[in-house]
Design an enzyme around this catalytic site. Sequence first.
Site, short mmCIF file in Angstrom:
data_model
loop_
_atom_site.label_atom_id
_atom_site.label_comp_id
_atom_site.label_asym_id
_atom_site.label_seq_id
_atom_site.Cartn_x
_atom_site.Cartn_y
_atom_site.Cartn_z
N GLU A 765 0.89 -1.17 0.00
CA GLU A 765 0.00 0.00 0.00
C GLU A 765 0.92 1.21 0.00
O GLU A 765 1.69 1.40 0.93
CB GLU A 765 -0.89 -0.04 1.25
CG GLU A 765 -2.15 0.75 1.07
CD GLU A 765 -2.17 1.95 1.98
OE1 GLU A 765 -1.91 3.06 1.44
OE2 GLU A 765 -2.43 1.79 3.17
N CYS A 799 -1.30 8.89 3.66
CA CYS A 799 -1.29 8.41 2.27
C CYS A 799 -2.48 9.01 1.54
O CYS A 799 -2.44 9.28 0.35
CB CYS A 799 -1.42 6.90 2.19
SG CYS A 799 -0.64 6.00 3.48
#
Length: 1006
Positions: A765, A799
């Site tokens: 990720e 993120c």
Amino acid sequence: MPRTTDRLPFPYRSEAGVLAQRLAALQGALDWTAAATQAAPWVRAVRENPPPFWAMESLLKEYPISSAEGLALMRLAEALLRVPDAETAIALTADQLGRADFDGAADSTLARLSSTAIAMSKHFLPQAGSEPGLMVKLGAKSVVAATLRAVQLLGRQFVLGQTIEEGMKEAASARKRQSNLSFSFDMLGEGARTDTDALRYLASYRNAIAAIARTADPKRAPSQNDGISIKLSALHPRYEDAQHERVMRELVPRVWQLCEGAAAANLNLTIDAEEVDRLELSLEVFEALAKLVAQHCPQWQGFGLALQAYQTRAVELIEHVAALGRQYQLKFMCRLVKGAYWDAEIKRAQELGLPAYPVFTQKPHTDVSYLACAQALLNASDAIYPQFATHNAGTIAAILNMAMATGPHAPPLCGSLPPEGAQAGLGRPGAGLPKFELQRLHGMGAVSCRVYAPVGAHRDLLAYLVRRLLENGANSSFVHQLADESVGMDELLLSPLEQSKPGALMSSLPLPPDLYGQARPNSLGLDLAVIAHRQPLLAAHTALVVPSVPEASAADAQAAVAKAVQAFADWNHTPVAERAATLRRAAYAMQLQLPRLCALLVKEAHKGWGDAVSEVREAIDFLRFYANDAERVMAPQTLPGPTGESNTLRMEGRGAWVCISPWNFPLAIFAGQVAAALATGNTVLAKPAEQTPAIALEAVKLLHAAGVPAEALQLLHGPGETVGASLVAQPGIAGVVFTGSTQVAKIIQRALAAKDGPIIPLIAETGGINAMLVDSTALPEQVADAVVQSAFRSAGQRCSALRLLCVHEAIADGVIEMIEGAAKELVAGDPSDLATDLGPVIDAEAFGGITRHVQRLRTDAQPLLDSRLATHAQPHVIAPQMFEVPSIGAVTQEIFGPVLQVVRWGGDPMAVVQQINALGYGLTLGIQTRIDSRALALAGAARVGNVYVNRNMIGAVVGVQPFGGEGLSGTGPKAGGPNYLLRFCAEQTLTINTTAAGGNVALFTG
Ligand SMILES: Cc1cc2nc3c(=O)[nH]c(=O)nc-3n(C[C@H](O)[C@H](O)[C@H](O)COP(=O)(O)OP(=O)(O)OC[C@H]3O[C@@H](n4cnc5c(N)ncnc54)[C@H](O)[C@@H]3O)c2cc1C
């Protein structure tokens, strides 16, 4: 420093307990049957002779807000007036009206739009009687114009005028029709995002007070003059508890200016009641002002505030205000309302995982509370002049009934209040000033005496209008039922006391901790606006010494892998229910340790308190979610097949997993990866980020204490280049789960590919160039909130954070200005200070990298915010940065910090999404539009993992918004989603030939 509001009761209490107290207090104080008898003729009179607001009521009856048509109406009312460009206005109107079915719409879009406009204008435009055929010919623009007009008329229903002068003129003519009316003017606008807005609102309040003063008589009591209502959120851009000191320093003098003007003319100035999390703060501002009143104009009896009966601690609030009155020897005007933010309060409590709701969850409970509050107000007549603001005939009659019991009162200030009320013993005419008054909102019927009269431009009307539509459209609303002839008198005037008796009602609303029903408990959060909730955090912070964590070597990594490989068989054979129970125990322990873990996050990872609480909650949710999901995913599945054999699909762990987590979510992502691997029977080598090993160590300790064997979970702290690389390189590992940068993910991928032996799965990720697309139907305030939170919260170190804002050219100037203004109000500095919005970035290296990007942007792009870099004594603090770039393509790299790039767009929004896709990342996308079909189409075209419409784009919740992207943003599957655990499992089918012993028994005997 202790605050006077410390004495207030805890806001999150048992509703049943509070209700029992309120019912007990009302016993004997009120004869509901008599009240209902008194109210019945008023109801009949209104139904026989409908007041002006009926038009909207009947419209809402025809098209309830729960229907597609009602929703379309509300959406248009909220958005259409502010859309600057014709093209988008047509798109919005077509979108909303197109899928609603107003009066049997015809087939073609144009005909449907036209007939819709007619259907709407029929209700609002007196001259609208023309033939549909004519309207069909007029085309889309005319339909929009007609719809616009309808919405404006809807707004006019509730707004007295666009300026104070216009409003006062309207008020004067209303007084000609109904003498004895008085007004409390409200300058529309709330929630200033920038100081410029706050100062604009201040000027408009000042101007309004001056205008009202010109017609007032200072010799008359404030109850006899017109007055003003103000919203504190309009007067300060950071009117929130975390900014307590600043609010007291800056807001109090602003409001005091207004008070001085109101006091000089002997007007009533009321502070409106807003959201519950601002209550303590509002009371402290109120007290500071009361002190000033006592010093400078003690004779003024017009200062007041509104209190909401839907709050479970409303009675205690009244006692608090009465005590202040006595302390400062003042008499306040106290407006009792039921409360206008009910749905927002419920949502906030659920989102924050609070122990209970701060408001009642059943309408009759609020009604009971209102009556108990009325009683408390009437009993505090030495310190309070009560003003009862309600449109509910039953509630009004009950108050009159209680007032009679409390003692002789002069009739309330109200010429046309139902005459029975005044004659039924409220007092003898001429017995002096009334002891209380009744109030209503402008547009809501003709009875009662003081009218709350919003004044303002259309642009500022929208939020207010939507609140009115929601309130009047609610099935439980008194006015809504009043307008519905099918609701009989008995039902309309049912006793709330009877309806609130134990067992009479069942709440369909789960408490916030029970949000996920039987599946799993919701993690418990904190309300940082409540002192009792934040004190344990601050105490834990003071007591905490961040433990040091020994570094592992590459050789340690090798030995640990060997141990983990060996431990795999036992852990994998431990029944999944047992593994799940272990994780649940760890979740429970983590919940108990929340303050200490938050303190550690603040100290070690420079998190702000709000972020820290959310992160611990996320970690708890991960543990519980994966515990449940492992039981689901790992249950053997029987598969269909031919008779004579059984086929079963079974899941098990794959072996020893390397879990490499980042410093930006050092607990949540760490715990999530580890819990997923453990739940599915894998053993774990956990490598936390070098910057945040202590919080990882705490998590590991909790998991070990809950029953995870030491060899099944080993922590290896050290640099990625040595420890991380060594772990990945070991031949024995079965999988790698990684969250971090795209570059490091690539290094890991190559290292895995270069190894001999089995092909190792990698879950990665990584980052993103996350964009938000804003069209011209969006609400600038909502956009500003969403942008500021998404781009600058956590100093942009998420993120999911917003990196690229794409805003429609027609609204870009205003929206950018508002975001700049809001960003300027953010506080950067020490993260342990509750007032801080942006703490330092994680370390010197990050600071250097972001700084270099900012320097580059200063020459390559147009700087928008005049903020310097490290302006704080605290090292590595970066104030919010904003730059305008010429094109989407100009943004090529993720800058992991509080740096926002902005681009303007025009034309087709789909082309914007295509350019965003072309950047190659695919993590999060924000869309701000009121055109629902557009939002869906854009989301469908976007190659991203998480799309958020009309909200911020951070803070994905486990099991609610499974998180993860595609393209350069990661491999999936999404963390916290139903497919995540599968990647950690090996699958096995077991086929047994049941006829091997000689024959197919099942077939013969079946
Ligand atoms: C003069 C005036 C000033 C006002 N100022 C303010 C203010 O400063 N701040 C503010 O918040 N509001 C303010 N209001 C708005 C006021 O809160 C609403 O108009 C009022 O709640 C409507 O109540 P009612 O008695 O007229 O109607 P009713 O129909 O009898 O009551 C509706 C109210 O019940 C409550 N309710 C609805 N569903 C539920 C449920 N499931 N559980 C529990 N409670 C429920 C809500 O409060 C809802 O608004 C003001 C109103 C007036 C008339």
